[in-house]
Design an enzyme around this catalytic site. Structure first.
Site, PDB file in Angstrom:
ATOM      1  N   ASP A 233       7.272  -0.364  -7.086  1.00 39.18           N
ATOM      2  CA  ASP A 233       7.006   0.395  -5.867  1.00 39.18           C
ATOM      3  C   ASP A 233       5.721   1.219  -6.057  1.00 39.18           C
ATOM      4  O   ASP A 233       4.711   0.676  -6.500  1.00 39.18           O
ATOM      5  CB  ASP A 233       8.217   1.266  -5.518  1.00 39.18           C
ATOM      6  CG  ASP A 233       8.148   1.857  -4.112  1.00 39.18           C
ATOM      7  OD1 ASP A 233       8.483   1.140  -3.154  1.00 39.18           O
ATOM      8  OD2 ASP A 233       7.738   3.018  -3.974  1.00 39.18           O
ATOM      9  N   TYR A 379       2.671   8.425   1.351  1.00 38.01           N
ATOM     10  CA  TYR A 379       2.395   7.339   2.295  1.00 38.01           C
ATOM     11  C   TYR A 379       1.206   7.698   3.184  1.00 38.01           C
ATOM     12  O   TYR A 379       0.312   6.871   3.399  1.00 38.01           O
ATOM     13  CB  TYR A 379       3.638   7.058   3.149  1.00 38.01           C
ATOM     14  CG  TYR A 379       4.727   6.348   2.387  1.00 38.01           C
ATOM     15  CD1 TYR A 379       4.844   4.960   2.441  1.00 38.01           C
ATOM     16  CD2 TYR A 379       5.620   7.057   1.597  1.00 38.01           C
ATOM     17  CE1 TYR A 379       5.835   4.299   1.725  1.00 38.01           C
ATOM     18  CE2 TYR A 379       6.617   6.408   0.883  1.00 38.01           C
ATOM     19  CZ  TYR A 379       6.712   5.024   0.948  1.00 38.01           C
ATOM     20  OH  TYR A 379       7.688   4.371   0.221  1.00 38.01           O
ATOM     21  N   HIS A 436      14.348  -4.781  -5.218  1.00 40.44           N
ATOM     22  CA  HIS A 436      13.311  -3.769  -5.337  1.00 40.44           C
ATOM     23  C   HIS A 436      13.552  -2.791  -6.491  1.00 40.44           C
ATOM     24  O   HIS A 436      12.605  -2.292  -7.083  1.00 40.44           O
ATOM     25  CB  HIS A 436      13.225  -2.995  -4.014  1.00 40.44           C
ATOM     26  CG  HIS A 436      12.066  -2.073  -3.916  1.00 40.44           C
ATOM     27  ND1 HIS A 436      10.760  -2.511  -3.834  1.00 40.44           N
ATOM     28  CD2 HIS A 436      11.991  -0.717  -3.879  1.00 40.44           C
ATOM     29  CE1 HIS A 436       9.947  -1.483  -3.745  1.00 40.44           C
ATOM     30  NE2 HIS A 436      10.669  -0.374  -3.778  1.00 40.44           N
TER      31      HIS A 436
END
Length: 458
Positions: A233, A379, A436
């Site tokens: 990630d 983000y 993930h």
């Protein structure tokens, strides 16, 4: 040759020249950035008054009974949930029937044994140190081996919505001697800035590319100017950029979410889609193609990203101090990002690989540290115009690299495209299971892949 023929030849020649020029432009890598402000201050207030305390101080996770009982009272005062639609499991998001089961377990069984869970979280040595105005938390586990045993420093990097908790099952494997390797790792697991017990930036702009310097400085302060990196990630993005920006400091980089998002990588992915068997082993074509269902899956699963890349503080305000919302928001990712088919299960398949204790450990880190808002700001920092225009997606990674591809990861990139960025890609392995959160879901598989990679280099 007639006039029309000559014109046709000229047009074709010019077209080929334009295409070739465009290809060269796309294929030209971006040089590693020059970091001018090595001491950029990210803390609150005026950085001119800042004097860094370079001491490394032991840290212990400890919360009072009052804090835990306040959480229990919040879990006792839950809202009236809307019932799921008939025949619906996780297709509309976290199933409210199962959410109530999770909350019941959290406020009773889990919180009743919080002292045991706290002891579990403290099983490894924790520390804090100040870097560029921020208190950075990290786990540091040194192997207990004889002096003649080879020891390699390994920086483990988590992402969102994970934490250092993801690595608890793999740390003992990495730091212990075993028959499968003649070396061990000294493991350093930091909480990224704004996550868990690491202080969040008070200034704008702390993107992945700038976190690289903080992580490099952390390793240098511990005493490891050269080290291995592993991440998934955001840990994959940051880990790759550490390797790309500071190749003299990285022995090798192992990632379980490798990506290449340059225009050339996208073009190669499209070209390979016409005849995948020319570019990919037949056994693994379904990791990448057909492309349309995979694109649809990314659209379905990326709503959170649009929120957090535009208004992280808004969604953060809805979640901070709200255990119900926090559990639903984060645990839903542990369901569908482990396997999208789990949307069709009434419990989201959460207990197929994880325990409620392990999942709630991760939730507790976000809840107790009030870090959900600050964890999401990366983000916006990363998808801003300044960061996207920097061309970091075309900076080549020259150190030895490895990519572990777990089948149900959110996205995969074919090796033909990856090699434009990872120009020393020495290992790519495909796994028919896993998603993930590989370190937490399949720690033994990930461990074996890391060891295989390091053996090839050493």
């Amino acid at each position: 040759m007639g006039f029309a023929s000559r014109v046709f030849v000229v047009v074709i020649a010019l077209s080929v020249a334009v295409i070739f020029k465009q290809y060269r432009n796309l294929a030209t890598p971006t040089p590693a950035p020059t970091i001018n402000d090595l001491d950029q201050y990210w803390g609150p207030g005026d950085g001119k008054l800042y004097k860094e305390n370079t001491a490394i101080k032991p840290f212990k996770i400890a919360y009072t009974t009052e804090v835990i009982e306040k959480l229990r009272s919040k879990l006792n005062d839950t809202p009236t949930f809307s019932k799921p639609l008939e025949g619906v499991s996780f297709e509309y998001g976290f199933n409210s029937n199962y959410l109530q089961e999770v909350l019941k377990y959290w406020k009773t069984d889990y919180l009743d044994k919080w002292s045991t869970r706290e002891k579990y979280l403290n099983q490894f040595p924790h520390f804090k140190t100040q870097i560029q105005g921020l208190d950075i938390h990290f786990i540091h586990v040194k192997p207990k081996v004889s002096p003649d045993t080879k020891v390699f420093p390994l920086l483990l990097l988590h992402g969102w919505p994970g934490s250092v908790r993801e690595f608890y099952d793999i740390i003992p494997k990495l730091t212990s001697k075993s028959e499968d390797k003649d070396f061990v790792f000294e493991v350093i697991v930091p909480s990224l800035p704004g996550y868990g017990w690491s202080q969040a930036a008070a200034k704008q702009g702390l993107s992945a590319s700038r976190i690289t310097l903080i992580m490099k400085r952390l390793m240098n302060r511990i005493g490891h100017p050269k080290f291995y990196v592993q991440g998934g990630d955001w840990g994959s993005v940051i880990g790759n950029q550490i390797a790309a920006f500071f190749p003299d400091n990285v022995l090798g980089v192992h990632l379980n979410m490798c990506g290449a998002m340059s225009q050339l990588a996208i073009l190669k992915t499209i070209i390979a889609s016409f005849k995948p068997s020319l570019f990919i082993d037949d056994r693994y074509i379904d990791f990448y193609y057909p492309a349309l269902p995979r694109l649809k899956e990314i659209v379905i699963e990326s709503g959170y990203m649009h929120l957090q890349a535009t208004k992280p503080d808004t969604i953060g305000s809805a979640l901070v101090g709200n255990p119900v919302g926090l559990a639903a928001y984060i645990l839903e990712k542990f369901s569908t990002w482990t396997n999208p088919a789990y949307r069709e299960l009434p419990d989201g398949g959460l207990l197929k690989y994880f325990t409620l204790d392990s999942l709630l450990d991760n939730i507790m880190i976000y809840y107790l540290t009030d870090s959900i808002t600050t964890s999401q700001r990366i983000y916006l920092e990363n998808f801003g115009v300044r960061e996207l225009s920097a061309g970091f997606d075309r900076v080549q990674t020259k150190v030895p690299s490895a990519c572990a591809k777990f089948k149900y990861e959110l996205m995969h990139t074919i090796d033909w495209a990856l090699r434009d960025i990872f120009i020393n890609l020495v290992q790519t392995n495909h796994f028919e299971d896993g998603g993930h959160f590989a370190a937490m879901q399949l720690p033994t598989v990930l461990y074996n892949d890391i060891v295989e990679f390091v053996k090839k280099i050493q």
